[in-house]
Design a protein around this motif. Structure first.
Motif, PDB file in Angstrom:
ATOM      1  N   LYS A   1      34.665  47.926  40.823  1.00  0.00           N
ATOM      2  CA  LYS A   1      34.141  49.047  41.612  1.00  0.00           C
ATOM      3  C   LYS A   1      32.719  48.788  42.102  1.00  0.00           C
ATOM      4  N   LEU A   2      31.967  48.000  41.333  1.00  0.00           N
ATOM      5  CA  LEU A   2      30.605  47.627  41.737  1.00  0.00           C
ATOM      6  C   LEU A   2      30.619  46.466  42.738  1.00  0.00           C
ATOM      7  N   LYS A   3      31.812  46.018  43.116  1.00  0.00           N
ATOM      8  CA  LYS A   3      32.021  44.909  44.058  1.00  0.00           C
ATOM      9  C   LYS A   3      31.490  43.582  43.533  1.00  0.00           C
ATOM     10  N   LYS A   4      31.493  43.452  42.219  1.00  0.00           N
ATOM     11  CA  LYS A   4      31.131  42.190  41.571  1.00  0.00           C
ATOM     12  C   LYS A   4      32.446  41.489  41.227  1.00  0.00           C
ATOM     13  N   TYR A   5      33.124  41.029  42.275  1.00  0.00           N
ATOM     14  CA  TYR A   5      34.494  40.553  42.142  1.00  0.00           C
ATOM     15  C   TYR A   5      34.619  39.291  41.286  1.00  0.00           C
ATOM     16  N   GLU A   6      33.691  38.364  41.419  1.00  0.00           N
ATOM     17  CA  GLU A   6      33.770  37.128  40.619  1.00  0.00           C
ATOM     18  C   GLU A   6      33.655  37.443  39.124  1.00  0.00           C
ATOM     19  N   GLU A   7      32.723  38.332  38.767  1.00  0.00           N
ATOM     20  CA  GLU A   7      32.560  38.720  37.361  1.00  0.00           C
ATOM     21  C   GLU A   7      33.776  39.500  36.867  1.00  0.00           C
ATOM     22  N   ALA A   8      34.276  40.397  37.715  1.00  0.00           N
ATOM     23  CA  ALA A   8      35.455  41.182  37.340  1.00  0.00           C
ATOM     24  C   ALA A   8      36.642  40.257  37.097  1.00  0.00           C
ATOM     25  N   LEU A   9      36.820  39.277  37.989  1.00  0.00           N
ATOM     26  CA  LEU A   9      37.935  38.348  37.846  1.00  0.00           C
ATOM     27  C   LEU A   9      37.846  37.577  36.535  1.00  0.00           C
ATOM     28  N   LYS A  10      36.676  37.084  36.215  1.00  0.00           N
ATOM     29  CA  LYS A  10      36.495  36.349  34.964  1.00  0.00           C
ATOM     30  C   LYS A  10      36.852  37.230  33.762  1.00  0.00           C
TER      31      LYS A  10
ATOM     32  N   TYR B   1      38.824  39.997  33.778  1.00  0.00           N
ATOM     33  CA  TYR B   1      40.273  40.260  33.787  1.00  0.00           C
ATOM     34  C   TYR B   1      41.043  39.059  33.242  1.00  0.00           C
ATOM     35  N   LEU B   2      40.674  37.865  33.698  1.00  0.00           N
ATOM     36  CA  LEU B   2      41.401  36.669  33.281  1.00  0.00           C
ATOM     37  C   LEU B   2      41.278  36.411  31.785  1.00  0.00           C
ATOM     38  N   SER B   3      40.207  36.898  31.168  1.00  0.00           N
ATOM     39  CA  SER B   3      40.057  36.728  29.719  1.00  0.00           C
ATOM     40  C   SER B   3      41.121  37.514  28.946  1.00  0.00           C
ATOM     41  N   LEU B   4      41.778  38.452  29.614  1.00  0.00           N
ATOM     42  CA  LEU B   4      42.786  39.296  28.955  1.00  0.00           C
ATOM     43  C   LEU B   4      44.218  38.859  29.222  1.00  0.00           C
TER      44      LEU B   4
ATOM     45  N   ILE C   1      44.085  41.865  38.813  1.00  0.00           N
ATOM     46  CA  ILE C   1      43.720  40.468  39.090  1.00  0.00           C
ATOM     47  C   ILE C   1      44.089  40.135  40.530  1.00  0.00           C
ATOM     48  N   TRP C   2      45.269  40.546  40.925  1.00  0.00           N
ATOM     49  CA  TRP C   2      45.720  40.313  42.302  1.00  0.00           C
ATOM     50  C   TRP C   2      44.750  40.926  43.297  1.00  0.00           C
ATOM     51  N   ASN C   3      44.395  42.186  43.102  1.00  0.00           N
ATOM     52  CA  ASN C   3      43.465  42.850  44.022  1.00  0.00           C
ATOM     53  C   ASN C   3      42.104  42.156  44.047  1.00  0.00           C
ATOM     54  N   THR C   4      41.664  41.678  42.892  1.00  0.00           N
ATOM     55  CA  THR C   4      40.366  41.001  42.821  1.00  0.00           C
ATOM     56  C   THR C   4      40.415  39.675  43.572  1.00  0.00           C
ATOM     57  N   TYR C   5      41.482  38.897  43.373  1.00  0.00           N
ATOM     58  CA  TYR C   5      41.635  37.667  44.143  1.00  0.00           C
ATOM     59  C   TYR C   5      41.646  37.977  45.645  1.00  0.00           C
TER      60      TYR C   5
ATOM     61  N   SER D   1      38.354  48.354  26.264  1.00  0.00           N
ATOM     62  CA  SER D   1      36.977  48.392  26.775  1.00  0.00           C
ATOM     63  C   SER D   1      36.692  47.210  27.698  1.00  0.00           C
ATOM     64  N   VAL D   2      37.190  46.034  27.337  1.00  0.00           N
ATOM     65  CA  VAL D   2      37.007  44.864  28.213  1.00  0.00           C
ATOM     66  C   VAL D   2      37.708  45.112  29.544  1.00  0.00           C
ATOM     67  N   PHE D   3      38.906  45.656  29.486  1.00  0.00           N
ATOM     68  CA  PHE D   3      39.650  45.985  30.709  1.00  0.00           C
ATOM     69  C   PHE D   3      38.873  47.003  31.551  1.00  0.00           C
ATOM     70  N   ASN D   4      38.369  48.043  30.910  1.00  0.00           N
ATOM     71  CA  ASN D   4      37.621  49.071  31.641  1.00  0.00           C
ATOM     72  C   ASN D   4      36.293  48.546  32.182  1.00  0.00           C
ATOM     73  N   SER D   5      35.646  47.646  31.454  1.00  0.00           N
ATOM     74  CA  SER D   5      34.406  47.060  31.985  1.00  0.00           C
ATOM     75  C   SER D   5      34.734  46.199  33.205  1.00  0.00           C
ATOM     76  N   SER D   6      35.886  45.536  33.200  1.00  0.00           N
ATOM     77  CA  SER D   6      36.330  44.765  34.366  1.00  0.00           C
ATOM     78  C   SER D   6      36.546  45.683  35.565  1.00  0.00           C
ATOM     79  N   ASN D   7      37.164  46.823  35.297  1.00  0.00           N
ATOM     80  CA  ASN D   7      37.378  47.797  36.374  1.00  0.00           C
ATOM     81  C   ASN D   7      36.051  48.279  36.957  1.00  0.00           C
ATOM     82  N   SER D   8      35.068  48.482  36.094  1.00  0.00           N
ATOM     83  CA  SER D   8      33.744  48.918  36.555  1.00  0.00           C
ATOM     84  C   SER D   8      33.101  47.835  37.420  1.00  0.00           C
TER      85      SER D   8
END
Length: 144
Positions: A65-74, A76-79, A94-98, A55-62
């Motif tokens: 997709k919402l273009k909230k890259y800084e939040e997504a990166l944080k 993803y990195l928690s995993l 993570i690579w794509n987000t960076y 679920s954490v991974f999928n919320s990161s993916n969401s």
């Protein structure tokens, strides 16, 4: 206690456990449907309330997709240090987000830092599992 009562208690407990698992499955599938239907805000809202790794991974993916890259990166990195069955996909994301954050940077110093981070996670992604898609993306970024 006699054996019949113990049997009944265990049987009821197993039924309840199966009901909870079935309920969780249907909830998870509904949230996945939000994602599949491009309702990323609903997907994020629901996945972020759950604390399991998937679920954490999928919320990161969401978030991505919402273009909230800084939040997504944080997120993803928690995993990254957790035993996760899809590590290659995690590192790829993570690579794509960076990379997406790199595209948005104005400062050359920050651009360089994000670029190097992106390439480092690309390497981790390929070490976990080689994919042609990841290799093509890497070659594309290296050409920039």
């Amino acid at each position: 206690m006699n054996k019949k009562i113990i049997f009944i208690i265990v049987f009821i407990w197993l039924l309840l456990l199966n009901f909870v698992n079935l309920y969780n499955y249907f909830i998870f599938e509904q949230i996945n449907k939000y994602y599949d239907d491009w309702k990323y805000d609903l997907s994020y809202k629901n996945f972020s309330q759950r604390k399991d790794v998937i679920s954490v991974f999928n919320s990161s993916n969401s978030l991505y997709k919402l273009k909230k890259y800084e939040e997504a990166l944080k997120s993803y990195l928690s995993l990254k240090n957790i035993d996760f069955p899809y590590k290659n996909i995690l590192f790829y994301n993570i690579w794509n987000t960076y990379y997406r954050i790199w595209e948005q940077q104005k400062s050359n110093a920050k651009k360089y830092w994000y670029y190097e981070k992106a390439l480092g996670y690309y390497d981790k992604s390929l070490w976990e599992k080689y994919t042609k898609d990841a290799k093509n993306n890497y070659d594309f970024v290296k050409s920039k």
